[in-house]
Design an enzyme around this catalytic site. Structure first.
Site, PDB file in Angstrom:
ATOM      1  N   LYS A  24      -2.746  17.676   2.635  1.00  0.00           N
ATOM      2  CA  LYS A  24      -2.774  17.189   1.255  1.00  0.00           C
ATOM      3  C   LYS A  24      -3.814  17.943   0.401  1.00  0.00           C
ATOM      4  CE  LYS A  24      -3.823  12.909   1.368  1.00  0.00           C
ATOM      5  NZ  LYS A  24      -4.837  12.187   0.599  1.00  0.00           N
ATOM      6  N   ARG A  99      -5.161   3.683  -3.805  1.00  0.00           N
ATOM      7  CA  ARG A  99      -5.102   3.425  -2.373  1.00  0.00           C
ATOM      8  C   ARG A  99      -4.377   2.117  -2.068  1.00  0.00           C
ATOM      9  NH1 ARG A  99      -7.909   6.710   1.006  1.00  0.00           N
ATOM     10  NH2 ARG A  99      -9.722   7.610   0.009  1.00  0.00           N
ATOM     11  N   ARG A 138      -8.992  20.480  16.775  1.00  0.00           N
ATOM     12  CA  ARG A 138     -10.113  21.120  16.068  1.00  0.00           C
ATOM     13  C   ARG A 138     -11.370  21.160  16.931  1.00  0.00           C
ATOM     14  NH1 ARG A 138      -9.968  19.186   9.851  1.00  0.00           N
ATOM     15  NH2 ARG A 138     -10.900  17.315  10.740  1.00  0.00           N
ATOM     16  N   ARG A 182      -7.419   5.911  12.582  1.00  0.00           N
ATOM     17  CA  ARG A 182      -7.314   6.332  11.176  1.00  0.00           C
ATOM     18  C   ARG A 182      -5.856   6.271  10.722  1.00  0.00           C
ATOM     19  NH1 ARG A 182      -9.983  12.079  10.997  1.00  0.00           N
ATOM     20  NH2 ARG A 182      -9.564  12.019   8.759  1.00  0.00           N
TER      21      ARG A 182
END
Ligand code: ZN
Length: 232
Positions: A24, A99, A138, A182
């Site tokens: 995004k 949100r 990552r 998350r």
């Protein structure tokens, strides 16, 4: 038709939606460059309002100083300041706001008051497995924060930073169980928002599983179509 209205390009007032790891931020930056629109990530806006010492920035600061969440009406006020600024006259890109459906409704009222409207809510769709693969791969250098990816950008030596030689670690945020949590939070909060914009006919889904360049191309094509429809 006056020359002025001929020259006037229709506004692109955009909301970006998508899970962490959907790209995004990358797409937001591309849109900002391609369409010369300001890109407003909520956290950045709040920090900027505080830094610039706007009245709403001051109010937001008071909440943050007390360690409280900044309430919706303050965030909406800060977003409103931005949306009304000259740089956003031709449109804007919002990321991280709204949100909740409550915030979306408040934004709608704010836009009505300005006699403007949201052009589209772009949802960058990426499945959960892909998010875990992207974020979970990552590796971050402990010393200087250099970032690698075991699949997409592997370091020459495992666990060693190519740039500075420091050790590479998996940040807490990038641990699979944290990513899943998350994602759960994201789905809980975003689903009602997606339905809300779907009901308004504003939701546009983009396949975020594709390569970033291809995702960017599809978004550009989608926005070009929207602009054409608006001009007809
Ligand atoms: Zn490093």
């Amino acid at each position: 038709m006056t020359a002025d209205s001929l020259l006037r390009v229709s506004e692109l007032n955009l909301i970006l939606l998508g899970p962490p790891g959907s790209g995004k931020g990358t797409q937001g930056e591309r849109l900002q460059q391609d369409f010369r629109l300001p890109y407003y990530a909520t956290g950045d806006i709040l920090r900027a309002a505080v830094r610039d010492g706007t009245p709403l920035g001051g109010t937001a600061q008071e909440f943050m100083d007390r360690g409280d969440l900044v309430p919706d009406e303050v965030i909406i006020g800060v977003i409103g300041e931005r949306v009304q600024s000259p740089e956003a006259a031709d449109g804007f890109i919002l990321d991280g706001f709204p949100r909740t459906v409550g915030q979306a409704e408040a934004l709608g009222i704010e836009m009505d008051g300005l006699e403007r409207s949201i052009t589209a809510a772009l949802l960058i769709d990426v499945d959960d497995g892909e998010v875990v693969r992207r974020l979970g791969g990552r590796r971050t250098c402990v010393k200087n924060g250099h970032i690698f990816h075991i699949e997409f950008d592997p370091p020459k030596n495992e666990d060693v930073c190519d740039v500075c030689g420091a050790r590479l670690i998996v940040r807490d945020d990038d641990k699979p169980e944290v990513i899943r949590h998350r994602l759960d939070t994201y789905h809980d909060k975003t689903k009602p928002l997606v339905s809300y914009y779907e009901e308004q006919g504003l939701l546009k889904r983009v396949d975020g599983m594709l390569e970033p360049d291809e995702v960017g191309n599809r978004i550009r094509a989608l926005l070009a179509t929207l602009r054409l429809e608006e001009e007809l």
